[in-house]
Design a protein around this motif. Sequence first.
Motif, mmCIF file in Angstrom:
data_model
loop_
_atom_site.group_PDB
_atom_site.id
_atom_site.type_symbol
_atom_site.label_atom_id
_atom_site.label_comp_id
_atom_site.label_asym_id
_atom_site.label_seq_id
_atom_site.Cartn_x
_atom_site.Cartn_y
_atom_site.Cartn_z
ATOM 1 N N GLY A 145 0.652 -1.217 0.103
ATOM 2 C CA GLY A 145 -0.227 -0.209 -0.138
ATOM 3 C C GLY A 145 0.762 1.315 -0.240
ATOM 4 N N LEU A 146 0.607 2.883 -0.622
ATOM 5 C CA LEU A 146 1.396 3.339 -0.755
ATOM 6 C C LEU A 146 0.246 4.380 -0.515
ATOM 7 N N VAL A 147 -0.101 5.563 0.555
ATOM 8 C CA VAL A 147 -0.197 6.922 0.658
ATOM 9 C C VAL A 147 0.392 7.942 0.177
ATOM 10 N N LEU A 148 0.162 8.547 -1.550
ATOM 11 C CA LEU A 148 1.024 9.420 -1.962
ATOM 12 C C LEU A 148 0.564 10.574 -1.357
ATOM 13 N N HIS A 175 9.233 -5.363 -8.042
ATOM 14 C CA HIS A 175 8.187 -6.700 -8.251
ATOM 15 C C HIS A 175 7.299 -6.753 -7.986
ATOM 16 N N VAL A 176 5.949 -5.464 -6.693
ATOM 17 C CA VAL A 176 5.311 -6.007 -6.031
ATOM 18 C C VAL A 176 4.147 -4.651 -7.248
ATOM 19 N N ALA A 177 2.712 -5.299 -6.709
ATOM 20 C CA ALA A 177 2.235 -4.490 -7.322
ATOM 21 C C ALA A 177 1.890 -3.204 -5.758
ATOM 22 N N TRP A 178 1.293 -2.556 -6.332
ATOM 23 C CA TRP A 178 0.752 -1.117 -5.606
ATOM 24 C C TRP A 178 -0.603 -0.661 -5.331
ATOM 25 N N LEU A 179 -0.992 -1.051 -4.197
ATOM 26 C CA LEU A 179 -2.609 0.072 -4.196
ATOM 27 C C LEU A 179 -2.280 1.618 -3.105
ATOM 28 N N VAL A 180 -2.319 2.394 -4.461
ATOM 29 C CA VAL A 180 -2.119 3.798 -4.134
ATOM 30 C C VAL A 180 -3.420 4.514 -4.131
ATOM 31 N N VAL A 181 -3.733 5.573 -2.937
ATOM 32 C CA VAL A 181 -4.731 6.061 -2.338
ATOM 33 C C VAL A 181 -3.850 7.973 -2.314
ATOM 34 N N ALA A 182 -4.720 8.447 -2.940
ATOM 35 C CA ALA A 182 -3.599 10.309 -2.769
ATOM 36 C C ALA A 182 -4.848 10.076 -1.141
ATOM 37 N N CYS A 183 -4.148 11.157 -0.964
ATOM 38 C CA CYS A 183 -4.088 11.852 0.666
ATOM 39 C C CYS A 183 -5.262 11.967 0.797
ATOM 40 N N ASP A 184 -5.623 12.630 0.251
ATOM 41 C CA ASP A 184 -7.181 14.569 0.283
ATOM 42 C C ASP A 184 -8.666 13.164 -0.211
ATOM 43 N N LEU A 185 -8.502 11.962 -0.051
ATOM 44 C CA LEU A 185 -9.755 11.536 -0.592
ATOM 45 C C LEU A 185 -10.437 11.170 0.797
ATOM 46 N N PRO A 186 -10.788 12.505 1.576
ATOM 47 C CA PRO A 186 -12.063 11.650 3.144
ATOM 48 C C PRO A 186 -13.375 10.418 2.614
ATOM 49 N N PHE A 187 -13.039 10.258 1.646
ATOM 50 C CA PHE A 187 -15.172 9.468 1.623
ATOM 51 C C PHE A 187 -14.731 8.164 1.263
ATOM 52 N N LEU A 188 -13.633 8.210 0.948
ATOM 53 C CA LEU A 188 -12.988 6.261 0.865
ATOM 54 C C LEU A 188 -12.783 5.419 2.087
ATOM 55 N N GLY A 189 -13.253 4.617 1.861
ATOM 56 C CA GLY A 189 -13.324 3.063 2.877
ATOM 57 C C GLY A 189 -12.859 1.777 2.476
ATOM 58 N N GLN A 190 -13.166 1.234 3.644
ATOM 59 C CA GLN A 190 -12.892 -0.257 2.991
ATOM 60 C C GLN A 190 -14.327 -0.748 1.896
#
Length: 206
Positions: free
Chosen positions: A13-16, A94-109
Motif C-alpha cells: 500500500g502507498l499513501v501519496l 516486483h510488487v503491486a501497489w495499492l495507491v491512494v491519494a491523501c485527499d480522499l475523505p470519503f474513501l472507505g473499506q
Amino acid sequence: MGNVQKDIAPLFGLVLMGGKSHRMGANKAELVYHEQAQYLHLYKLLDLFCENTFLSLNTSQSIYKEQHIKVILDNNQYAGPYNGLMSAYDAYPHVAWLVVACDLPFLGQNELKALLQGRNPNKPATALTSTATGIPEPLICIWEPHGLQMAKAYMMHSGNISPKHFLIHSDAKRVFVDNEECLFNANTQEDFEFAKRKIDNSEQKE
C-alpha cells in the motif's frame, strides 16, 4: 488458448502525500476527518489489505520518519503524481501497489474491497472508475509491476506525465463504483469544510 493468469504479485500500500497543498492552504495529509490525521487514517486503512504499507513523502517531509511508519521518499526523477508512484516502483519493482491519494475523505473499506475483488493481474492496473464518466482514477488504483513498467515507458516516449492519461489509453481494468462520493478530492478549504460536515453528520446518525 485463453489468457494465462499471471503470478499475482504481492500487494503493498502507498499513501501519496508529497504534494504541496497550495490550494488548501494547509497540509492536506494532516487534516482530520475521522478523529485522526488523514494520512494516518489512510495508512491504517491500507494496512488492512496490504502486506506492507508506506507513506510516499517528498524530501522536506522527513519529520514523518520519526514515527513508527514505513516511508518511501521521492527520488525526484519524475514529475507530478508519478514522482511518488515511480519512486515506490523503483524501490520495490516486483510488487503491486495499492495507491491512494491523501485527499480522499470519503474513501472507505467497501470501496477498497471492491477494488481488490475486481483486481486483474493480467491488466496493467485495476482502477476505481466513475460510473458517470467512465474515467479511471489512477490514485485509487492497484498498479501491477508490469503496468508500472509500461507507464514509465509510455511517459518517457510520449512526454505525458499524467497517470490518468496512461490508464485511459491502456488496457486497464475498470471497477465501477456505486458510491461516486468516494472519488471526491478535497483540494480547498471549502472542500474540507463540506467533507468534514458531511462525515460528522453521518457519524452522528450511526
